[in-house]
Design a protein around this motif. Structure first.
Motif, PDB file in Angstrom:
ATOM      1  N   ASN A 139      -1.952   3.519  -4.199  1.00  0.00           N
ATOM      2  CA  ASN A 139      -1.374   2.111  -4.178  1.00  0.00           C
ATOM      3  C   ASN A 139      -2.379   1.473  -5.257  1.00  0.00           C
ATOM      4  N   VAL A 179       2.853  -4.305   1.748  1.00  0.00           N
ATOM      5  CA  VAL A 179       3.827  -3.488   1.032  1.00  0.00           C
ATOM      6  C   VAL A 179       3.970  -3.595  -0.448  1.00  0.00           C
ATOM      7  N   GLU A 223       4.065  -7.361  -2.575  1.00  0.00           N
ATOM      8  CA  GLU A 223       3.366  -8.698  -1.715  1.00  0.00           C
ATOM      9  C   GLU A 223       2.064  -9.049  -2.350  1.00  0.00           C
ATOM     10  N   ASP A 241      -0.034   1.461   4.624  1.00  0.00           N
ATOM     11  CA  ASP A 241       0.021   0.188   4.165  1.00  0.00           C
ATOM     12  C   ASP A 241      -0.882  -0.748   4.811  1.00  0.00           C
ATOM     13  N   HIS A 254       0.003  -6.077  -4.516  1.00  0.00           N
ATOM     14  CA  HIS A 254       0.023  -4.795  -4.270  1.00  0.00           C
ATOM     15  C   HIS A 254       1.368  -4.261  -5.130  1.00  0.00           C
ATOM     16  N   HIS A 300      -1.818   4.756   8.557  1.00  0.00           N
ATOM     17  CA  HIS A 300      -1.026   3.680   8.480  1.00  0.00           C
ATOM     18  C   HIS A 300      -1.304   3.176   6.900  1.00  0.00           C
ATOM     19  N   SER A 347      -1.447  -5.736   6.598  1.00  0.00           N
ATOM     20  CA  SER A 347      -0.480  -4.882   6.011  1.00  0.00           C
ATOM     21  C   SER A 347      -0.060  -5.314   4.691  1.00  0.00           C
ATOM     22  N   ARG A 380      -7.832   1.991   2.386  1.00  0.00           N
ATOM     23  CA  ARG A 380      -6.611   2.053   3.199  1.00  0.00           C
ATOM     24  C   ARG A 380      -6.579   3.013   4.344  1.00  0.00           C
TER      25      ARG A 380
END
Length: 178
Positions: free
Chosen positions: A46, A154, A157, A117, A177, A115, A152, A111
């Motif tokens: 990411n 994605v 965002e 995200d 992100h 999870h 969180s 991260r």
């Protein structure tokens, strides 16, 4: 030769390990660090774009790549040197003793492994409030403002953190992100 090694890696992995074996460094050379390039599929990484504005002016910009379960630090600081003290020896020579302090922003993004995200973002902004002298020694008094939050995010965002710094006025941190 490089093309041959690359071809060997593709065709004969066991042979490639032997071909890329590094000879030990001579005893008179002492390595201080080892850098290893790790290639990770793009879908596992990411990318976060971090911008810091103070009073509407861009003061720091970082791009951070983060893998699940890992921490990626970032920093945009300036280290300052000052005379912290001095002394004169028996021969009359005066020596100055330096000190340092760092101003700016530092932080990290971590991260979640379970999870991917979910990220944990923390940052600290350090500014010099004043220099004061105590018993002939200069000491910096620092203002340090911190932020630590899990959230969180994605792809696509943006997160905007706004606040007021005692010494720097309005501070805005924007995380995108990618």
């Amino acid at each position: 030769m490089q093309k041959l090694i690359a071809l060997m890696i593709l065709m004969f992995p066991a042979m490639a390990m032997a071909a890329t074996h590094a000879e030990p460094a001579p005893s008179h050379m002492k390595p201080t660090a080892m850098v290893q390039k790790v290639t990770v599929p793009a879908e596992k990484q990411n990318i976060y774009d971090i911008k810091v504005l103070q009073n509407g002016k861009l003061v720091a910009k970082n791009v951070v790549s983060v893998l699940p379960g890992h921490v990626s630090p970032f920093s945009d600081g300036v280290q300052h040197t000052f005379v912290s003290s001095s002394f004169t020896n028996a021969t009359g020579v005066t020596k100055l003793i330096p000190g340092t302090y760092t101003t700016g922003i530092t932080g990290s993004i971590k991260r979640s492994f379970k999870h991917p995200d979910v990220i944990r973002f923390n940052s600290s902004e350090s500014t010099l409030a004043a220099m004061h002298t105590m018993r002939g020694v200069q000491l910096p008094r620092m203002n340090i403002e911190t932020f630590d939050q899990s959230m969180s995010m994605v792809p696509g965002e943006k997160l905007k953190l706004s606040g007021y710094s005692k010494s720097g006025g309005a501070t805005v941190v924007m995380i995108t992100h990618k």
